[in-house]
Design a protein around this motif. Sequence first.
Motif, PDB file in Angstrom:
ATOM      1  N   VAL A 237     -77.002 -11.147 -70.499  1.00  0.00           N
ATOM      2  CA  VAL A 237     -77.373 -10.447 -69.271  1.00  0.00           C
ATOM      3  C   VAL A 237     -76.142  -9.898 -68.579  1.00  0.00           C
ATOM      4  N   GLY A 238     -75.093 -10.721 -68.536  1.00  0.00           N
ATOM      5  CA  GLY A 238     -73.869 -10.363 -67.829  1.00  0.00           C
ATOM      6  C   GLY A 238     -73.284  -9.049 -68.287  1.00  0.00           C
ATOM      7  N   GLU A 239     -73.164  -8.882 -69.607  1.00  0.00           N
ATOM      8  CA  GLU A 239     -72.509  -7.667 -70.124  1.00  0.00           C
ATOM      9  C   GLU A 239     -73.307  -6.415 -69.768  1.00  0.00           C
ATOM     10  N   VAL A 240     -74.636  -6.554 -69.759  1.00  0.00           N
ATOM     11  CA  VAL A 240     -75.471  -5.388 -69.430  1.00  0.00           C
ATOM     12  C   VAL A 240     -75.369  -5.068 -67.943  1.00  0.00           C
ATOM     13  N   LEU A 241     -75.406  -6.099 -67.123  1.00  0.00           N
ATOM     14  CA  LEU A 241     -75.286  -5.876 -65.678  1.00  0.00           C
ATOM     15  C   LEU A 241     -73.951  -5.216 -65.339  1.00  0.00           C
ATOM     16  N   LEU A 242     -72.934  -5.654 -66.060  1.00  0.00           N
ATOM     17  CA  LEU A 242     -71.608  -5.071 -65.844  1.00  0.00           C
ATOM     18  C   LEU A 242     -71.619  -3.577 -66.162  1.00  0.00           C
ATOM     19  N   ALA A 243     -72.278  -3.253 -67.269  1.00  0.00           N
ATOM     20  CA  ALA A 243     -72.376  -1.831 -67.663  1.00  0.00           C
ATOM     21  C   ALA A 243     -73.127  -1.028 -66.604  1.00  0.00           C
ATOM     22  N   ILE A 244     -74.188  -1.615 -66.071  1.00  0.00           N
ATOM     23  CA  ILE A 244     -74.965  -0.903 -65.035  1.00  0.00           C
ATOM     24  C   ILE A 244     -74.123  -0.712 -63.778  1.00  0.00           C
ATOM     25  N   LYS A 245     -73.381  -1.732 -63.464  1.00  0.00           N
ATOM     26  CA  LYS A 245     -72.525  -1.666 -62.284  1.00  0.00           C
ATOM     27  C   LYS A 245     -71.542  -0.515 -62.402  1.00  0.00           C
ATOM     28  N   ARG A 246     -71.004  -0.365 -63.600  1.00  0.00           N
ATOM     29  CA  ARG A 246     -70.073   0.717 -63.845  1.00  0.00           C
ATOM     30  C   ARG A 246     -70.728   2.086 -63.633  1.00  0.00           C
ATOM     31  N   VAL A 247     -71.981   2.186 -64.077  1.00  0.00           N
ATOM     32  CA  VAL A 247     -72.730   3.426 -63.878  1.00  0.00           C
ATOM     33  C   VAL A 247     -72.870   3.692 -62.382  1.00  0.00           C
ATOM     34  N   ALA A 248     -73.182   2.636 -61.651  1.00  0.00           N
ATOM     35  CA  ALA A 248     -73.377   2.770 -60.207  1.00  0.00           C
ATOM     36  C   ALA A 248     -72.122   3.304 -59.550  1.00  0.00           C
ATOM     37  N   ARG A 249     -70.991   2.854 -60.044  1.00  0.00           N
ATOM     38  CA  ARG A 249     -69.722   3.272 -59.454  1.00  0.00           C
ATOM     39  C   ARG A 249     -69.436   4.746 -59.690  1.00  0.00           C
ATOM     40  N   GLU A 250     -70.038   5.294 -60.740  1.00  0.00           N
ATOM     41  CA  GLU A 250     -69.813   6.718 -61.013  1.00  0.00           C
ATOM     42  C   GLU A 250     -70.604   7.619 -60.080  1.00  0.00           C
ATOM     43  N   GLY A 251     -71.426   7.014 -59.243  1.00  0.00           N
ATOM     44  CA  GLY A 251     -72.130   7.806 -58.246  1.00  0.00           C
ATOM     45  C   GLY A 251     -73.357   8.521 -58.773  1.00  0.00           C
TER      46      GLY A 251
END
Lengths: 250, 247
Positions: free
Chosen positions: A175-189
């Motif tokens: 779960v962690g690795e996927v959430l991290l990836a989503i978080k990164r997407v969020a940061r891209e605006g």
Amino acid sequence: MIEIKNLSKSFGSHHVIRDISLTINDKEVVALIGPSGTGKTTLLRCINFLTCGDKGEISMGGLTVDCRKHSRYNLLNLRRKSAMVFQNYNLFQNKTALQNITEGLIYAKGLKKPEAEKRACVELEKVGLADRAYDYPHRLSGGQQQRVAIARAMALDPEVILFDEPTSALDPEKVGEVLLAIKRVAREGITMIIVTHELDFARNVASRILFMDEGIILEDGAPDEVFQTPKNERTKRFMQNYNNDFIYNI
Amino acid sequence: MAAFDVRFFIDTFLIALTGIPVTLILSVIPFLIAIPLGIGIAFLRLKKVIGASQLFAVYSSFALGTPLIIQIYLCYYVLPKALAEFVKFLGIGIDIYAIDPIFYALLVFTFNTTASMTETFRSALNAVDQGQHEAGLAVGLSGFRSFSRIVMPQVFLIALPNMATTAVNLMKGTSLAFVMAVHDVMAKARIEGIYSYKNIESYLGAFIIFFILCFVTERLFKLLESRLNAPWRKGNQAKGGEVEVAL
């Protein structure tokens, strides 16, 4: 900007969505939370018409589509403005990780193959899977598959990415690795709508929380607002379970 | 009983061999027609298109639930008569009885094989996760593109073993075409056998030819399967890392 107007959907006699109207601004990260079976996923699927609403309108990037009368052309264009990450990944089984990403770039966006591959590699790099570009989905773990799915969605450069319980099918370790990836997407605006049961994550990554029950959005506000001072009774009860620290005596 | 006549066996075998083109025509043409028809009907049935779905369900149970030989007799005896009446009714001067019986044979084998093919594709379409098509739509492919590029390649690979069975069954079934006065391998062997009373020699020849034909067909499908056998199938060794990542 995404606008949902008076959307309703029922399956038989079961009203899944009851007259929902909602505006989501650019770059907002919206987490859609609530008990199971309350229409969160259906709402998400209505936005890109994988499920067609009974009535209402969806507007996205200047295109408005009516649920009751829509042309195939309009649906295609609406879907090309959005991207989706599914609960069970739904990577194309007959395509490599790289081809999974280039498929939409070539056939929906009209990119030339070399360009598409270049773009795909960049996106794979971002989710940390550049070395698995030529692997087929069945060779990847669930977490890796979901990261490819996120890269696939990102590559399309959509107005919005719809996440449908992206971590529900994963074991806790992944779960962690996927959430991290989503978080990164969020940061891209990029505008995102995330249906999730990971409340901590929702609180952490979202700029806005929607709480949904029985086909209605009961609560709509900033994360701290919704989590700490919910107004609706139903939300209060739901949050109580979340806020309580359970102590198990054995 | 006379001893096995090797000379006669070889002669009839060679005669029966000349029936192979007809046997192949009767096998290949219905098979090729049945594939698109089968996909189409399977699709209609899965989509539960009102009317068509029920109609083809009845069709399937007729075509698969009755002996092929009866279908052949019905087609061969009833159809020309009906057509002749129809032509007479329309007042067109076509002699229905002049039509080569091979057309009736093709018709009945297509009728039968399409039903098997429908079932083959129905189960194969069901076996591919609906999510594959949805994912195709979600990345912006048109319905047709998503279907042809994502769903169908998976469907074909799943359907292939059943398609091979259908092909072999069809080929074996064509041996019944002799009752329609079509001169395939079986008919030629049979004629020799009847005139000479040397049935064992003649039928043994047909037996061997059919065995070889069916064996080759099966092998061809196996070959096709391993050719198509994409590394994306579970259990197959993927050829990962063969190509450099171009960054």
